[in-house]
Design a protein around this motif. Sequence first.
Motif, PDB file in Angstrom:
ATOM      1  N   TYR A 246       0.758  -1.371   0.236  1.00  0.00           N
ATOM      2  CA  TYR A 246       0.038   0.050   0.002  1.00  0.00           C
ATOM      3  C   TYR A 246       0.672   1.256  -0.077  1.00  0.00           C
ATOM      4  O   TYR A 246       0.736   2.217  -0.692  1.00  0.00           O
ATOM      5  N   ALA A 247       2.037   1.429   0.923  1.00  0.00           N
ATOM      6  CA  ALA A 247       2.736   2.369   1.000  1.00  0.00           C
ATOM      7  C   ALA A 247       3.543   2.726  -0.427  1.00  0.00           C
ATOM      8  O   ALA A 247       4.048   3.987  -0.628  1.00  0.00           O
ATOM      9  N   LEU A 248       3.899   1.912  -1.130  1.00  0.00           N
ATOM     10  CA  LEU A 248       4.724   1.931  -2.243  1.00  0.00           C
ATOM     11  C   LEU A 248       3.809   2.253  -3.659  1.00  0.00           C
ATOM     12  O   LEU A 248       4.203   2.262  -4.744  1.00  0.00           O
ATOM     13  N   ASP A 249       2.331   1.888  -3.564  1.00  0.00           N
ATOM     14  CA  ASP A 249       1.482   2.012  -4.729  1.00  0.00           C
ATOM     15  C   ASP A 249       1.790   3.223  -5.411  1.00  0.00           C
ATOM     16  O   ASP A 249       1.588   4.295  -4.656  1.00  0.00           O
ATOM     17  N   GLY A 250       1.675   3.016  -6.543  1.00  0.00           N
ATOM     18  CA  GLY A 250       1.692   4.272  -7.418  1.00  0.00           C
ATOM     19  C   GLY A 250       3.188   4.924  -7.590  1.00  0.00           C
ATOM     20  O   GLY A 250       3.189   5.952  -8.399  1.00  0.00           O
ATOM     21  N   LEU A 251       4.204   4.549  -6.959  1.00  0.00           N
ATOM     22  CA  LEU A 251       5.606   5.148  -7.162  1.00  0.00           C
ATOM     23  C   LEU A 251       6.202   4.753  -8.153  1.00  0.00           C
ATOM     24  O   LEU A 251       5.829   3.503  -8.938  1.00  0.00           O
ATOM     25  N   ALA A 252       7.167   5.529  -8.630  1.00  0.00           N
ATOM     26  CA  ALA A 252       8.076   5.230  -9.829  1.00  0.00           C
ATOM     27  C   ALA A 252       9.397   5.564  -9.564  1.00  0.00           C
ATOM     28  O   ALA A 252      10.033   6.162 -10.289  1.00  0.00           O
TER      29      ALA A 252
END
Length: 131
Positions: free
Chosen positions: A49-55
Amino acid sequence: PPTNHSPRTTNNEPRTTTHGMNQIHQTLNVLSHAGRVRLDAEEIDALAYALDGLAPDRVALFGSRVEPGRRGGDVDLLILSDAPAYELSKRVATRFFSRCEEKIDVVVLPAHGATPEQQAFLDSIKGVDLA
């Protein structure tokens, strides 16, 4: 050149993909079942959840959670990204803590142009890549 489906680049090009929750969740589950990381189901869900959507260019778990013979310990996360470090660290830690009350340390370093001190730190850690 890498495609949007490639999690790594073969040269120094920045990544263009984001890491979806399902991809990170699956990677963490595989690593946990293989004994390469010590995370329970709640911690895995919270990290995904914390890393979702990061690049970021790289995300790695390091510290005691990648040492099978150890017990306990906080979650140590390394993120290489050219995004503003404080904001990214705060976002990841806040999102993680909203799902799991385990202590987390988020280290964000530049993806390109690390200082000699930062490079020495990177060279010294034993990490397990998550993305």
